[in-house]
Design a protein around this motif. Structure first.
Motif, PDB file in Angstrom:
ATOM      1  N   LEU A  36       0.820  -1.214   0.000  1.00  0.00           N
ATOM      2  CA  LEU A  36       0.000   0.000   0.000  1.00  0.00           C
ATOM      3  C   LEU A  36       0.856   1.268   0.000  1.00  0.00           C
ATOM      4  O   LEU A  36       0.450   2.300  -0.538  1.00  0.00           O
ATOM      5  N   SER A  37       2.057   1.196   0.555  1.00  0.00           N
ATOM      6  CA  SER A  37       2.962   2.371   0.528  1.00  0.00           C
ATOM      7  C   SER A  37       3.371   2.682  -0.899  1.00  0.00           C
ATOM      8  O   SER A  37       3.310   3.841  -1.347  1.00  0.00           O
ATOM      9  N   ASN A  38       3.804   1.679  -1.638  1.00  0.00           N
ATOM     10  CA  ASN A  38       4.185   1.927  -3.029  1.00  0.00           C
ATOM     11  C   ASN A  38       2.975   2.325  -3.867  1.00  0.00           C
ATOM     12  O   ASN A  38       3.080   3.190  -4.740  1.00  0.00           O
ATOM     13  N   ALA A  39       1.825   1.720  -3.602  1.00  0.00           N
ATOM     14  CA  ALA A  39       0.617   2.072  -4.373  1.00  0.00           C
ATOM     15  C   ALA A  39       0.270   3.545  -4.155  1.00  0.00           C
ATOM     16  O   ALA A  39      -0.034   4.264  -5.122  1.00  0.00           O
ATOM     17  N   ALA A  40       0.327   4.035  -2.922  1.00  0.00           N
ATOM     18  CA  ALA A  40       0.009   5.451  -2.649  1.00  0.00           C
ATOM     19  C   ALA A  40       0.986   6.360  -3.383  1.00  0.00           C
ATOM     20  O   ALA A  40       0.593   7.356  -4.001  1.00  0.00           O
ATOM     21  N   SER A  41       2.247   6.016  -3.363  1.00  0.00           N
ATOM     22  CA  SER A  41       3.260   6.840  -4.024  1.00  0.00           C
ATOM     23  C   SER A  41       3.059   6.870  -5.539  1.00  0.00           C
ATOM     24  O   SER A  41       3.148   7.922  -6.174  1.00  0.00           O
ATOM     25  N   ASN A  51      -3.711  16.692  -3.680  1.00  0.00           N
ATOM     26  CA  ASN A  51      -2.927  17.090  -2.512  1.00  0.00           C
ATOM     27  C   ASN A  51      -2.868  16.016  -1.427  1.00  0.00           C
ATOM     28  O   ASN A  51      -2.145  16.169  -0.441  1.00  0.00           O
ATOM     29  N   TRP A  52      -3.638  14.932  -1.622  1.00  0.00           N
ATOM     30  CA  TRP A  52      -3.575  13.833  -0.639  1.00  0.00           C
ATOM     31  C   TRP A  52      -3.994  12.535  -1.337  1.00  0.00           C
ATOM     32  O   TRP A  52      -5.012  12.504  -2.043  1.00  0.00           O
ATOM     33  N   VAL A  53      -3.186  11.499  -1.156  1.00  0.00           N
ATOM     34  CA  VAL A  53      -3.491  10.167  -1.701  1.00  0.00           C
ATOM     35  C   VAL A  53      -3.151   9.157  -0.617  1.00  0.00           C
ATOM     36  O   VAL A  53      -2.007   9.127  -0.136  1.00  0.00           O
ATOM     37  N   GLY A  54      -4.109   8.346  -0.216  1.00  0.00           N
ATOM     38  CA  GLY A  54      -3.752   7.354   0.802  1.00  0.00           C
ATOM     39  C   GLY A  54      -4.863   6.366   1.074  1.00  0.00           C
ATOM     40  O   GLY A  54      -5.902   6.361   0.408  1.00  0.00           O
ATOM     41  N   PHE A  55      -4.612   5.554   2.080  1.00  0.00           N
ATOM     42  CA  PHE A  55      -5.519   4.459   2.401  1.00  0.00           C
ATOM     43  C   PHE A  55      -6.073   4.597   3.812  1.00  0.00           C
ATOM     44  O   PHE A  55      -5.365   5.050   4.726  1.00  0.00           O
ATOM     45  N   TYR A  56      -7.327   4.221   3.979  1.00  0.00           N
ATOM     46  CA  TYR A  56      -7.912   3.966   5.298  1.00  0.00           C
ATOM     47  C   TYR A  56      -8.293   2.491   5.319  1.00  0.00           C
ATOM     48  O   TYR A  56      -8.898   1.987   4.363  1.00  0.00           O
ATOM     49  N   LEU A  57      -7.914   1.819   6.388  1.00  0.00           N
ATOM     50  CA  LEU A  57      -8.071   0.370   6.448  1.00  0.00           C
ATOM     51  C   LEU A  57      -9.097  -0.033   7.499  1.00  0.00           C
ATOM     52  O   LEU A  57      -9.125   0.510   8.615  1.00  0.00           O
ATOM     53  N   SER A  58      -9.910  -1.012   7.122  1.00  0.00           N
ATOM     54  CA  SER A  58     -11.056  -1.419   7.922  1.00  0.00           C
ATOM     55  C   SER A  58     -10.651  -2.282   9.125  1.00  0.00           C
ATOM     56  O   SER A  58      -9.871  -3.231   8.981  1.00  0.00           O
ATOM     57  N   GLU A  59     -11.173  -1.905  10.288  1.00  0.00           N
ATOM     58  CA  GLU A  59     -10.994  -2.739  11.486  1.00  0.00           C
ATOM     59  C   GLU A  59     -12.218  -2.545  12.369  1.00  0.00           C
ATOM     60  O   GLU A  59     -12.502  -1.424  12.791  1.00  0.00           O
ATOM     61  N   LYS A  60     -12.955  -3.621  12.617  1.00  0.00           N
ATOM     62  CA  LYS A  60     -14.236  -3.572  13.338  1.00  0.00           C
ATOM     63  C   LYS A  60     -15.154  -2.545  12.664  1.00  0.00           C
ATOM     64  O   LYS A  60     -15.390  -2.627  11.482  1.00  0.00           O
ATOM     65  N   ASP A  61     -15.644  -1.535  13.416  1.00  0.00           N
ATOM     66  CA  ASP A  61     -16.606  -0.611  12.804  1.00  0.00           C
ATOM     67  C   ASP A  61     -15.971   0.717  12.406  1.00  0.00           C
ATOM     68  O   ASP A  61     -16.639   1.730  12.311  1.00  0.00           O
ATOM     69  N   ALA A  62     -14.664   0.694  12.178  1.00  0.00           N
ATOM     70  CA  ALA A  62     -13.980   1.942  11.825  1.00  0.00           C
ATOM     71  C   ALA A  62     -12.926   1.706  10.749  1.00  0.00           C
ATOM     72  O   ALA A  62     -12.610   0.562  10.398  1.00  0.00           O
ATOM     73  N   LEU A  63     -12.428   2.828  10.231  1.00  0.00           N
ATOM     74  CA  LEU A  63     -11.328   2.782   9.258  1.00  0.00           C
ATOM     75  C   LEU A  63     -10.171   3.563   9.862  1.00  0.00           C
ATOM     76  O   LEU A  63     -10.364   4.666  10.381  1.00  0.00           O
ATOM     77  N   TYR A  64      -8.978   3.003   9.777  1.00  0.00           N
ATOM     78  CA  TYR A  64      -7.799   3.637  10.364  1.00  0.00           C
ATOM     79  C   TYR A  64      -6.821   4.046   9.266  1.00  0.00           C
ATOM     80  O   TYR A  64      -6.658   3.336   8.265  1.00  0.00           O
ATOM     81  N   GLY A  66      -3.874   4.531   6.924  1.00  0.00           N
ATOM     82  CA  GLY A  66      -2.822   3.639   6.446  1.00  0.00           C
ATOM     83  C   GLY A  66      -1.770   4.440   5.692  1.00  0.00           C
ATOM     84  O   GLY A  66      -1.695   5.659   5.827  1.00  0.00           O
ATOM     85  N   PRO A  67      -0.967   3.782   4.858  1.00  0.00           N
ATOM     86  CA  PRO A  67       0.068   4.473   4.089  1.00  0.00           C
ATOM     87  C   PRO A  67      -0.530   5.583   3.227  1.00  0.00           C
ATOM     88  O   PRO A  67      -1.599   5.404   2.636  1.00  0.00           O
ATOM     89  N   PHE A  68       0.148   6.730   3.174  1.00  0.00           N
ATOM     90  CA  PHE A  68      -0.375   7.859   2.400  1.00  0.00           C
ATOM     91  C   PHE A  68       0.735   8.793   1.978  1.00  0.00           C
ATOM     92  O   PHE A  68       1.865   8.693   2.449  1.00  0.00           O
ATOM     93  N   GLN A  69       0.360   9.722   1.070  1.00  0.00           N
ATOM     94  CA  GLN A  69       1.216  10.823   0.634  1.00  0.00           C
ATOM     95  C   GLN A  69       0.422  12.092   0.895  1.00  0.00           C
ATOM     96  O   GLN A  69      -0.716  12.218   0.432  1.00  0.00           O
ATOM     97  N   GLY A  70       0.988  13.023   1.635  1.00  0.00           N
ATOM     98  CA  GLY A  70       0.283  14.279   1.898  1.00  0.00           C
ATOM     99  C   GLY A  70       0.452  14.694   3.339  1.00  0.00           C
ATOM    100  O   GLY A  70       1.281  14.124   4.066  1.00  0.00           O
ATOM    101  N   LEU A  71      -0.364  15.680   3.748  1.00  0.00           N
ATOM    102  CA  LEU A  71      -0.272  16.163   5.120  1.00  0.00           C
ATOM    103  C   LEU A  71      -0.831  15.128   6.096  1.00  0.00           C
ATOM    104  O   LEU A  71      -1.668  14.303   5.719  1.00  0.00           O
ATOM    105  N   ALA A  72      -0.372  15.207   7.345  1.00  0.00           N
ATOM    106  CA  ALA A  72      -0.884  14.330   8.402  1.00  0.00           C
ATOM    107  C   ALA A  72      -2.413  14.420   8.425  1.00  0.00           C
ATOM    108  O   ALA A  72      -2.978  15.501   8.215  1.00  0.00           O
TER     109      ALA A  72
END
Ligand code: SME
Length: 159
Positions: A36-41, A51-64, A66-72
């Motif tokens: 996912l790090s290389n995919a975001a890049s 200005n932002w490309v990245g992943f949110y990953l599913s865990e229980k009832d939320a998304l956390y 993940g790897p991204f390019q852009g601001l925090a």
């Protein structure tokens, strides 16, 4: 093809280059965070006006976050909340032409004006979403939707 690749002025041609290049940087023996790090890049490299490309990953009832390019960015988004959580809940790609008109939009970077979120499954289970923000209104269209869904089909195969 290896990065740096000379990009075109044509959006569809850049997606073709992206889809050709991506497999060279992904290995099914790597852990998910490497893939996912290389995919975001790579997605960030080939798309203009984002200005932002990245992943949110599913865990229980939320998304956390993940790897991204852009601001925090926001670390946790509940399923059903914001553009990310809405797309995840519906398990369907969501294009928002003007984030200020989307009730419940979660602002991470105030430069973001439009957004596309592409959920992806592993088997029948939601694995996460690809989230891309642009500083330009109406930046994303059906070409982005179709192309990014193809990108994620390649990525999922390596997870
Ligand atoms: N705008 C998103 C939050 C994630 S950031 O854009 C990185 C949303 O409304 O869900």
């Amino acid at each position: 093809m290896f990065i740096p690749v000379e990009k075109s002025n044509d959006k569809k041609e850049n997606y073709r280059l992206l889809l050709d290049t991506l497999p060279y940087y992904l290995n099914e023996t790597d852990p998910w965070y490497t893939t996912l790090s290389n995919a975001a890049s790579i997605v960030e490299y080939f798309l203009d006006d984002v200005n932002w490309v990245g992943f949110y990953l599913s865990e229980k009832d939320a998304l956390y976050l993940g790897p991204f390019q852009g601001l925090a960015a926001c670390t946790k988004i509940t399923i059903g909340n914001g553009v990310v959580g809405t797309s995840a809940k519906n398990e369907a790609t969501l294009i928002v032409k003007d984030v200020n008109q989307f009730a419940g939009h979660i602002t991470c970077d105030s430069n973001s004006k439009s957004e596309i979120v592409v959920p992806f499954m592993k088997g029948h289970t939601l694995y996460g979403v690809l989230d891309i923000d642009s500083p330009i209104e109406s930046r994303f269209d059906d070409t982005d939707k179709e192309s990014l869904e193809r990108v994620m089909a390649i990525v999922v195969d390596k997870l």
